[in-house]
Write a protein that holds these residues in place. Structure first.
Motif, short mmCIF file in Angstrom:
data_model
loop_
_atom_site.label_atom_id
_atom_site.label_comp_id
_atom_site.label_asym_id
_atom_site.label_seq_id
_atom_site.Cartn_x
_atom_site.Cartn_y
_atom_site.Cartn_z
N ASP A 21 -7.99 1.08 3.76
CA ASP A 21 -8.98 2.13 3.52
C ASP A 21 -10.35 1.51 3.24
O ASP A 21 -11.38 2.01 3.73
N HIS B 68 3.21 2.00 2.42
CA HIS B 68 3.75 2.32 3.74
C HIS B 68 5.19 1.81 3.88
O HIS B 68 5.47 0.65 3.56
N ALA C 61 0.82 -1.21 0.00
CA ALA C 61 0.00 0.00 0.00
C ALA C 61 0.85 1.27 0.00
O ALA C 61 0.31 2.37 -0.04
N SER D 11 -4.54 6.63 2.24
CA SER D 11 -3.58 6.60 1.14
C SER D 11 -3.11 8.00 0.77
O SER D 11 -2.01 8.17 0.21
N ASP E 273 -6.75 -4.15 2.07
CA ASP E 273 -6.95 -2.74 1.73
C ASP E 273 -7.53 -2.06 2.96
O ASP E 273 -8.72 -2.15 3.24
#
Length: 247
Positions: A134, A106, A104, A235, A132
Motif C-alpha cells: 500500500d 494475504h 500483510a 489492506s 508495504d
C-alpha cells in the motif's frame, strides 16, 4: 465502456530504478495521457524489483522447521526458510504446496515469493513482495502527480477453484473496497452483505492484458471505471482473523 491499455515498452526493471519515471516513459511511448478515473495497474514483480526485494538463496541457512517443511512439501529448504521469515502463520503444507498467511495478511502460496521472470542469471535468487505494498502504491500515485489511481497486483490461487487470478495487494487513489450494505436493490430490498472488491476486479481485468508468463507486459491502464466513496488501501480487502470461518 471500459478499456484495458497495456504498456508494452517497459523493459527490465532493475533494483533502484525510478519506477514512476519508467511508467511515465511507457505511458508517453504509448501516447496515453492518464486522467482522473483512470487506474494504472502495476505488477508486484516490477515494484519488488525496483525496491530490490531480492533474496540470495545461497546465503540462506534453513532452520529445523524449514527443513521439516521442505521434506513434507518437496521444496527447497532455503526457499521455505524465506517463506517462514515472510509469514505470520503456516496454514497448509502438503507435497508441492505451502500456504501461509503473509505478513500483510494475504493468504497465499509461498508468501508470494517468486523465482520466475526475475531476470536472475544464477537461478539462486528469489523475489519477495514489497515491504508495504500500500505504501508502494501511495508513492507511485504521488510520483505520477495523482493523475490516476494505482493498483499493485499479484496472482493468487483461490480456495476450491483451479487457476490463478490477479488481485490487488496495494491500492492508492481509489477505494479498494466499496461497502454497499444498506443500499436497496431493484426490488427495494436492503442489501445486507454486499461489498465490492473493486481493487481486485480492476487487477483481474488488467491481468487479461498483462498475462502470467513470458508476455512481458507488467503494467496496464484501465479506463472507464466509475466509483464513489473515499479512498481505501488494499489492506481493507483482507478479512480480519476474527471473521475467518474456516479456522
Amino acid at each position: 465502456m471500459i478499456e484495458i491499455l497495456p504498456l508494452t515498452d517497459i523493459g527490465e526493471v532493475l533494483p533502484g530504478s525510478d519506477l514512476a519515471a519508467v511508467l511515465i516513459a511507457a505511458l508517453n511511448e504509448a501516447r496515453i495521457e492518464p486522467t482522473a478515473g483512470d487506474v494504472l495497474v502495476v505488477t508486484q514483480k516490477i515494484v519488488s524489483k525496483a525496491e530490490n526485494r531480492f533474496a540470495d538463496l545461497s546465503a540462506v541457512v534453513p532452520g529445523e522447521r524449514a527443513v521439516a517443511l521442505a521434506k513434507q512439501t518437496g521444496k527447497d529448504p532455503r526457499l521455505v526458510e524465506l517463506v517462514l521469515s515472510e509469514s505470520s502463520e503456516v496454514l497448509r503444507s502438503v507435497p508441492n504446496v505451502l500456504i501461509t498467511r503473509q505478513r500483510a495478511g494475504h493468504v497465499m502460496a509461498n508468501a508470494g515469493i517468486d523465482r520466475s521472470n526475475i531476470g536472475s542469471a544464477t537461478g539462486e535468487q528469489a523475489l519477495l513482495l514489497p515491504e508495504d505494498s500500500d505504501a508502494s502504491a501511495e508513492r507511485l500515485w504521488v510520483s505520477l502527480g495523482k493523475r490516476c489511481a494505482v493498483v499493485i497486483s499479484d496472482s493468487f490461487g483461490r480456495p476450491w477453484r483451479h487457476g490463478v487470478v490477479n488481485v490487488a495487494i496495494g491500492v492508492a487513489g481509489m477505494p479498494s473496497l466499496i461497502d454497499r450494505r444498506g443500499d436497496l436493490d431493484r426490488d427495494g430490498r436492503r442489501l445486507e452483505v454486499t461489498q465490492i472488491a473493486l481493487g481486485d476486479m480492476i487487477a483481474t481485468a488488467a491481468g487479461l492484458a498483462m498475462g502470467e508468463g513470458a508476455e512481458g507486459v507488467p503494467a496496464a491502464l484501465i479506463r472507464g471505471v466509475r466509483w464513489s466513496g473515499p479512498n481505501s488501501p488494499a489492506s481493507a480487502l483482507v478479512r480480519p482473523l476474527e471473521e475467518d470461518l474456516f479456522r
